[in-house]
Every structure is written in structure tokens, then in C-alpha cells.
Motif scaffolding. Structure first.
Motif, PDB file in Angstrom:
ATOM      1  N   ARG A   7      11.983   2.455  -8.522  1.00  0.00           N
ATOM      2  CA  ARG A   7      13.076   2.696  -7.577  1.00  0.00           C
ATOM      3  C   ARG A   7      13.882   1.397  -7.529  1.00  0.00           C
ATOM      4  O   ARG A   7      13.565   0.508  -6.746  1.00  0.00           O
TER       5      ARG A   7
ATOM      6  N   ASP B  34       6.068  -2.123   6.291  1.00  0.00           N
ATOM      7  CA  ASP B  34       6.241  -0.680   6.081  1.00  0.00           C
ATOM      8  C   ASP B  34       6.124  -0.362   4.586  1.00  0.00           C
ATOM      9  O   ASP B  34       5.395   0.538   4.170  1.00  0.00           O
TER      10      ASP B  34
ATOM     11  N   TRP C 187       0.394   9.886  -0.572  1.00  0.00           N
ATOM     12  CA  TRP C 187       1.759   9.546  -0.206  1.00  0.00           C
ATOM     13  C   TRP C 187       2.116  10.187   1.109  1.00  0.00           C
ATOM     14  O   TRP C 187       1.543  11.198   1.514  1.00  0.00           O
TER      15      TRP C 187
ATOM     16  N   PRO D 293       4.430  14.954   4.940  1.00  0.00           N
ATOM     17  CA  PRO D 293       5.072  16.016   5.725  1.00  0.00           C
ATOM     18  C   PRO D 293       4.559  17.396   5.324  1.00  0.00           C
ATOM     19  O   PRO D 293       4.274  17.633   4.150  1.00  0.00           O
TER      20      PRO D 293
ATOM     21  N   TYR E 268      13.608  18.072   4.029  1.00  0.00           N
ATOM     22  CA  TYR E 268      14.039  16.685   3.822  1.00  0.00           C
ATOM     23  C   TYR E 268      14.537  16.449   2.385  1.00  0.00           C
ATOM     24  O   TYR E 268      15.498  15.714   2.174  1.00  0.00           O
TER      25      TYR E 268
ATOM     26  N   ALA F 162       6.926   7.292  -3.957  1.00  0.00           N
ATOM     27  CA  ALA F 162       7.292   6.612  -2.725  1.00  0.00           C
ATOM     28  C   ALA F 162       7.308   5.096  -2.863  1.00  0.00           C
ATOM     29  O   ALA F 162       7.772   4.413  -1.980  1.00  0.00           O
TER      30      ALA F 162
END
Ligand SMILES: CCCCCCCCCCCC(=O)SCCNC(=O)CCNC(=O)[C@H](O)C(C)(C)COP(=O)(O)OP(=O)(O)OC[C@H]1O[C@@H](n2cnc3c(N)ncnc32)[C@H](O)[C@@H]1OP(=O)(O)O
Length: 236
Positions: free
Chosen positions: A77, A129, A142, A202, A210, A230
Motif C-alpha cells: 500500500r 494503530d 485482519w 466487520p 464499506y 490491511a
């Protein structure tokens, strides 16, 4: 126009150029908060920066489209605000697997200042975080941050090598309890910042709500679904 139009440069060339831009902007950010140049010089620099922005600012991807340079399947990322090599806001942290957790080193400049000569506490929360999320990824889990708490036991000095660690303490179902620390690299046993977080994968309907519209740069549906999606975890 999107970044997919026209005769785009090969990816390796784009990665080199984008990384170079990120590094140049990172230097600019640091210099912009530390310079003692006079008003005329600062104003001239602002004009130069605006010209640079105009040069690349017309070609933009939508927020639902991952960057061409990203490879979520490998955890790449490039614009992550903590680990992204091409994001000038990121130090960037290079997160490695270490024992049963993850570790990273960082030396932070004045752009991260809170109290004079010390790191802003919110920056520590941001870095923790990400580290906790990386620890989840390293453990094959994740999720999204549901709860994050920090104890600040001592200030983190700027311009001083720091070591950041995180590990999964326990997990059950969709929940993972993860802890992290920040210390001076020269005194790693004396914990200055301590974090505890709950990461939750989630429920499926939230994942769909999302991330259902997320695509890769070629328009293929690309919602996050693997640990590496992630994080920017690198093997030891
Ligand atoms: C993904 C790629 C990203 C890619 C990101 C790349 C960077 C990685 C690192 C940064 C990570 C982030 O910043 S993520 C961004 C910041 N976080 C967010 O925006 C998340 C916002 N929150 C939410 O959307 C939601 O609350 C979720 C998804 C966290 C949970 O919703 P849910 O799926 O409906 O789950 P729910 O049933 O409510 O809860 C499941 C279980 O967790 C417990 N639980 C839930 N929240 C809490 C809480 N705050 N404190 C205590 N416990 C809690 C519940 O009691 C329950 O326990 P039990 O009854 O089962 O025992």
C-alpha cells in the motif's frame, strides 16, 4: 482523465518516480517546519510548490479505486500514511515480522512535534494503530480498529531512533486483542508508550457496505479480504 488512460509508463518506472516524489515531499515537509529562511524565500518556495501541484493535479483516481502501484495481495500500500513509501506524511515505517509479533524503527523530525522537541501524542496513536493492525496481519488475522487506548509514560524525543513493537495477545471469532509499545532504540526495555487495541473483522454485510465498491486500477472488484490487505507487513 484517469491514470489508466493514455500510454502509461511501465509500473517500475512509475514506482521509481512516485517514490522519488514522496521522498522529495517528505524533505519539503520537514524543511518547511524547520527553515529560518526569510519571507521572500518562503513565498517563492510556495509558488514553486503550487506549480508542481498543477503539473500532476489534473489526473486523479476516484477514492473507490486502489492506486496502480498497490498490490493488496502482497500487502503493498504505497500511500499508507504510516508505512507508505510514496506518502510524504509517512516516516515511512518499515514493519517486519519479529518473533511472535512485528517491529519497526523510526526517527521522527519536527513535522511530528507536539510539546517542544517531543513527538505529538496523536502521532504515537497513529503509529500504534498501524503497528497493531500489522501484528494482526502477521498472525493471519485482519480487522478494523474498534478500540484503541494508550498510556504515555514518557515523552518521545524527536530526531532520536525509536523502536515500535506489537503482538496479538489473544483472538476469538472476529475479535483480536493486540498490544504495542514504543521505546528508545537505545533503551528498548524502558517503555515510553503502551497501546492496547481491539480489532474486529466487520460482519459480512458491513464489509459489503464499506468495501463493496472498491476496485483495483483496472476496474476489477478488489475488496480487502486477506491479512495482507490491511497492512504493509514485510517478511523478516
Ligand atoms: C479492513 C482493511 C482496512 C485497511 C486499513 C489499513 C491500515 C490498518 C491499520 C489501521 C486500521 C484502521 O484504522 S481501521 C479504521 C478505523 N476503524 C473504523 O473505522 C471502524 C469503525 N467501526 C465499525 O465499523 C464497527 O464498529 C466494527 C466493524 C469495528 C464492528 O462492527 P460489527 O462487525 O457489526 O461487529 P459487532 O457485532 O458490533 O462487534 C463484534 C464484537 O466486537 C465487540 N466490539 C465491537 N466494538 C467494540 C468496542 N469499541 N469496544 C469493545 N468491544 C467491541 C462487540 O461487543 C462484539 O463482541 P461479542 O459480542 O462478539 O463478544
Amino acid at each position: 482523465m484517469t491514470e489508466n488512460d493514455g500510454d502509461a509508463a511501465p509500473l517500475a518506472e512509475l514506482m521509481t518516480a512516485t517514490t522519488e516524489l514522496g521522498a522529495a515531499l517528505r524533505e519539503l515537509i520537514e524543511v518547511s517546519v524547520i527553515t529560518t529562511a526569510d519571507a521572500g524565500e518562503v513565498a517563492a518556495a510556495a509558488d514553486l510548490v503550487r506549480a508542481a501541484t498543477a503539473r500532476i493535479g489534473d489526473a486523479r483516481r476516484p477514492v473507490s479505486q486502489l492506486p496502480r502501484l498497490d498490490d493488496p495481495s502482497e500487502g503493498r500500500r504505497v500511500f499508507n500514511p504510516v508505512t507508505g513509501i510514496a506518502n510524504p506524511m509517512a516516516p515511512p515505517l518499515v514493519v517486519r515480522a519479529d518473533g511472535d509479533g512485528v517491529v519497526a524503527e523510526a526517527t521522527l523530525g519536527l513535522a511530528y512535534e507536539g510539546p517542544p522537541s517531543f513527538v505529538h501524542g496523536g502521532m504515537s496513536a497513529l503509529f500504534m494503530d498501524q503497528m497493531l493492525g500489522s501484528a494482526a496481519g502477521a498472525a493471519g488475522l485482519w480487522g478494523m480498529t474498534a478500540h484503541l487506548e494508550l498510556d504515555y509514560r514518557g515523552p518521545l524525543p524527536l530526531q532520536t531512533p525509536l523502536v515500535l513493537r506489537a503482538r496479538v495477545e489473544s483472538h476469538e471469532g472476529r475479535k483480536a486483542h493486540i498490544s504495542g509499545t514504543i521505546a528508545l532504540a537505545s533503551a528498548p526495555e524502558k517503555i515510553l508508550v503502551e497501546a492496547r487495541g481491539l480489532f474486529v473483522m466487520p460482519r459480512p454485510e458491513k464489509q459489503a457496505a464499506y468495501f463493496g465498491a472498491i476496485t483495483d486500477a483496472s476496474g476489477r472488484h478488489a475488496p480487502p479480504r486477506r491479512p495482507g490487505d490491511a497492512t504493509a507487513l514485510r517478511p523478516a
